[in-house]
Design a protein around this motif. Structure first.
Motif, PDB file in Angstrom:
ATOM      1  N   LEU A  89      46.238  39.188  43.720  1.00 54.27           N
ATOM      2  CA  LEU A  89      44.375  39.996  43.393  1.00 54.27           C
ATOM      3  C   LEU A  89      45.316  41.475  43.481  1.00 54.27           C
ATOM      4  O   LEU A  89      45.288  41.643  44.844  1.00 54.27           O
ATOM      5  CB  LEU A  89      43.540  39.315  43.289  1.00 54.27           C
ATOM      6  CG  LEU A  89      41.920  40.477  43.128  1.00 54.27           C
ATOM      7  CD1 LEU A  89      41.844  40.413  41.682  1.00 54.27           C
ATOM      8  CD2 LEU A  89      40.882  39.811  43.855  1.00 54.27           C
ATOM      9  N   LYS A  90      45.059  42.549  42.504  1.00 54.59           N
ATOM     10  CA  LYS A  90      45.552  43.668  43.137  1.00 54.59           C
ATOM     11  C   LYS A  90      43.777  44.321  42.382  1.00 54.59           C
ATOM     12  O   LYS A  90      43.936  44.304  41.244  1.00 54.59           O
ATOM     13  CB  LYS A  90      46.868  44.289  42.208  1.00 54.59           C
ATOM     14  CG  LYS A  90      47.436  43.589  42.331  1.00 54.59           C
ATOM     15  CD  LYS A  90      48.751  44.492  41.670  1.00 54.59           C
ATOM     16  CE  LYS A  90      50.082  43.537  42.057  1.00 54.59           C
ATOM     17  NZ  LYS A  90      51.128  44.417  41.100  1.00 54.59           N
ATOM     18  N   TYR A  91      43.181  45.583  43.646  1.00 60.71           N
ATOM     19  CA  TYR A  91      41.428  46.123  42.966  1.00 60.71           C
ATOM     20  C   TYR A  91      41.698  47.305  44.033  1.00 60.71           C
ATOM     21  O   TYR A  91      42.783  47.146  45.312  1.00 60.71           O
ATOM     22  CB  TYR A  91      40.854  45.231  43.596  1.00 60.71           C
ATOM     23  CG  TYR A  91      40.453  44.707  44.711  1.00 60.71           C
ATOM     24  CD1 TYR A  91      40.035  44.982  45.276  1.00 60.71           C
ATOM     25  CD2 TYR A  91      41.610  43.120  45.272  1.00 60.71           C
ATOM     26  CE1 TYR A  91      40.252  44.799  47.254  1.00 60.71           C
ATOM     27  CE2 TYR A  91      41.898  42.909  46.762  1.00 60.71           C
ATOM     28  CZ  TYR A  91      40.598  44.139  47.656  1.00 60.71           C
ATOM     29  OH  TYR A  91      41.075  43.362  49.200  1.00 60.71           O
ATOM     30  N   ASN A  92      41.091  47.938  43.657  1.00 62.32           N
ATOM     31  CA  ASN A  92      40.897  48.830  44.715  1.00 62.32           C
ATOM     32  C   ASN A  92      39.578  48.894  45.198  1.00 62.32           C
ATOM     33  O   ASN A  92      39.662  49.420  46.252  1.00 62.32           O
ATOM     34  CB  ASN A  92      40.975  50.358  42.911  1.00 62.32           C
ATOM     35  CG  ASN A  92      42.122  50.843  42.916  1.00 62.32           C
ATOM     36  OD1 ASN A  92      43.215  50.410  43.237  1.00 62.32           O
ATOM     37  ND2 ASN A  92      41.413  51.279  41.596  1.00 62.32           N
ATOM     38  N   GLY A  98      34.769  36.450  33.160  1.00 63.88           N
ATOM     39  CA  GLY A  98      34.662  35.326  33.966  1.00 63.88           C
ATOM     40  C   GLY A  98      33.647  36.527  35.229  1.00 63.88           C
ATOM     41  O   GLY A  98      33.245  36.926  34.852  1.00 63.88           O
ATOM     42  N   ILE A  99      32.542  35.446  35.575  1.00 67.41           N
ATOM     43  CA  ILE A  99      31.938  36.090  36.863  1.00 67.41           C
ATOM     44  C   ILE A  99      32.411  35.500  38.337  1.00 67.41           C
ATOM     45  O   ILE A  99      33.129  34.784  38.684  1.00 67.41           O
ATOM     46  CB  ILE A  99      30.780  35.197  36.213  1.00 67.41           C
ATOM     47  CG1 ILE A  99      29.359  36.046  37.970  1.00 67.41           C
ATOM     48  CG2 ILE A  99      30.212  33.644  36.668  1.00 67.41           C
ATOM     49  CD1 ILE A  99      28.088  35.231  37.103  1.00 67.41           C
ATOM     50  N   TRP A 100      32.450  36.671  39.297  1.00 67.35           N
ATOM     51  CA  TRP A 100      32.417  36.323  40.271  1.00 67.35           C
ATOM     52  C   TRP A 100      31.998  35.651  41.108  1.00 67.35           C
ATOM     53  O   TRP A 100      30.670  36.507  41.132  1.00 67.35           O
ATOM     54  CB  TRP A 100      32.937  37.762  40.988  1.00 67.35           C
ATOM     55  CG  TRP A 100      34.003  38.694  40.672  1.00 67.35           C
ATOM     56  CD1 TRP A 100      34.748  39.658  40.187  1.00 67.35           C
ATOM     57  CD2 TRP A 100      35.624  38.166  40.777  1.00 67.35           C
ATOM     58  NE1 TRP A 100      35.495  39.686  39.448  1.00 67.35           N
ATOM     59  CE2 TRP A 100      36.345  38.831  40.304  1.00 67.35           C
ATOM     60  CE3 TRP A 100      35.576  37.567  42.000  1.00 67.35           C
ATOM     61  CZ2 TRP A 100      37.860  38.567  40.083  1.00 67.35           C
ATOM     62  CZ3 TRP A 100      37.563  37.284  42.536  1.00 67.35           C
ATOM     63  CH2 TRP A 100      38.493  38.174  41.449  1.00 67.35           C
ATOM     64  N   PHE A 101      32.537  35.329  42.155  1.00 64.77           N
ATOM     65  CA  PHE A 101      31.238  34.605  43.465  1.00 64.77           C
ATOM     66  C   PHE A 101      31.522  34.864  44.718  1.00 64.77           C
ATOM     67  O   PHE A 101      33.556  35.059  44.901  1.00 64.77           O
ATOM     68  CB  PHE A 101      31.275  33.060  43.131  1.00 64.77           C
ATOM     69  CG  PHE A 101      30.727  32.020  41.565  1.00 64.77           C
ATOM     70  CD1 PHE A 101      29.671  32.498  41.327  1.00 64.77           C
ATOM     71  CD2 PHE A 101      31.482  32.311  40.448  1.00 64.77           C
ATOM     72  CE1 PHE A 101      28.917  31.712  40.614  1.00 64.77           C
ATOM     73  CE2 PHE A 101      30.995  32.092  39.184  1.00 64.77           C
ATOM     74  CZ  PHE A 101      29.768  31.707  39.351  1.00 64.77           C
ATOM     75  N   GLN A 102      30.838  34.725  45.655  1.00 67.95           N
ATOM     76  CA  GLN A 102      31.530  34.989  46.968  1.00 67.95           C
ATOM     77  C   GLN A 102      31.050  33.548  47.770  1.00 67.95           C
ATOM     78  O   GLN A 102      29.714  33.485  48.035  1.00 67.95           O
ATOM     79  CB  GLN A 102      30.566  35.703  47.446  1.00 67.95           C
ATOM     80  CG  GLN A 102      31.795  37.974  46.857  1.00 67.95           C
ATOM     81  CD  GLN A 102      30.769  38.938  47.162  1.00 67.95           C
ATOM     82  OE1 GLN A 102      30.657  38.651  48.949  1.00 67.95           O
ATOM     83  NE2 GLN A 102      30.994  39.265  46.684  1.00 67.95           N
ATOM     84  N   SER A 103      31.949  33.469  48.504  1.00 70.40           N
ATOM     85  CA  SER A 103      31.896  32.483  49.827  1.00 70.40           C
ATOM     86  C   SER A 103      32.209  32.565  50.812  1.00 70.40           C
ATOM     87  O   SER A 103      33.061  32.947  51.839  1.00 70.40           O
ATOM     88  CB  SER A 103      32.127  31.190  49.739  1.00 70.40           C
ATOM     89  OG  SER A 103      33.009  31.094  48.982  1.00 70.40           O
ATOM     90  N   ILE A 142      40.216  37.301  50.885  1.00 68.85           N
ATOM     91  CA  ILE A 142      39.968  38.367  51.562  1.00 68.85           C
ATOM     92  C   ILE A 142      39.049  38.675  52.312  1.00 68.85           C
ATOM     93  O   ILE A 142      37.330  38.963  52.760  1.00 68.85           O
ATOM     94  CB  ILE A 142      39.378  39.596  50.720  1.00 68.85           C
ATOM     95  CG1 ILE A 142      40.594  38.942  48.657  1.00 68.85           C
ATOM     96  CG2 ILE A 142      39.706  40.541  50.601  1.00 68.85           C
ATOM     97  CD1 ILE A 142      39.631  39.751  47.938  1.00 68.85           C
ATOM     98  N   ASN A 143      39.511  39.744  53.756  1.00 68.75           N
ATOM     99  CA  ASN A 143      38.998  39.763  55.301  1.00 68.75           C
ATOM    100  C   ASN A 143      37.739  38.558  55.739  1.00 68.75           C
ATOM    101  O   ASN A 143      36.610  38.299  55.701  1.00 68.75           O
ATOM    102  CB  ASN A 143      37.790  40.774  54.526  1.00 68.75           C
ATOM    103  CG  ASN A 143      38.303  41.910  54.766  1.00 68.75           C
ATOM    104  OD1 ASN A 143      39.790  42.097  54.539  1.00 68.75           O
ATOM    105  ND2 ASN A 143      38.073  42.928  53.760  1.00 68.75           N
TER     106      ASN A 143
END
Length: 95
Positions: free
Chosen positions: A38-41, A90-95, A13-14
């Motif tokens: 993935l659908k999200y607001n 679950g846990i979100w991670f960003q990279s 995403i971006n």
């Protein structure tokens, strides 16, 4: 998304990767969904530890995070058992 008690889902995403890694409460036979959507607001929903519930099979995957986002898509192969209810976190991670 690989199957088993553990699961991993990664989305771009971006120009950033958002990965949800977690555990189902009980063992789940192996499955794969390489084209999950993935659908999200809001990107704010893709943080922290989140409860997950949904279904796997017979032809699709649908996981709902209790704070709103939904992960869904076709399975790579028909699922046996025909349909399985799942719950986990679950846990979100960003990279």
């Amino acid at each position: 998304m690989p199957g088993g008690s553990k699961f991993v889902a990664t989305f771009s995403i971006n120009d950033r990767h958002y990965t949800l890694g977690g555990l189902f409460a009980s063992g789940v036979p192996h499955f794969s969904c390489r084209t999950a959507r993935l659908k999200y607001n809001s990107l704010c929903q893709l943080t922290s530890t989140r409860l997950v519930e949904g279904t796997v099979g017979p032809h699709d995957l649908k996981l709902r995070l209790l704070n709103g986002p939904v992960i869904e898509g076709p399975l790579e192969a028909p699922y046996d058992p025909p349909c399985l209810e799942v719950i986990g976190c679950g846990i979100w991670f960003q990279s």
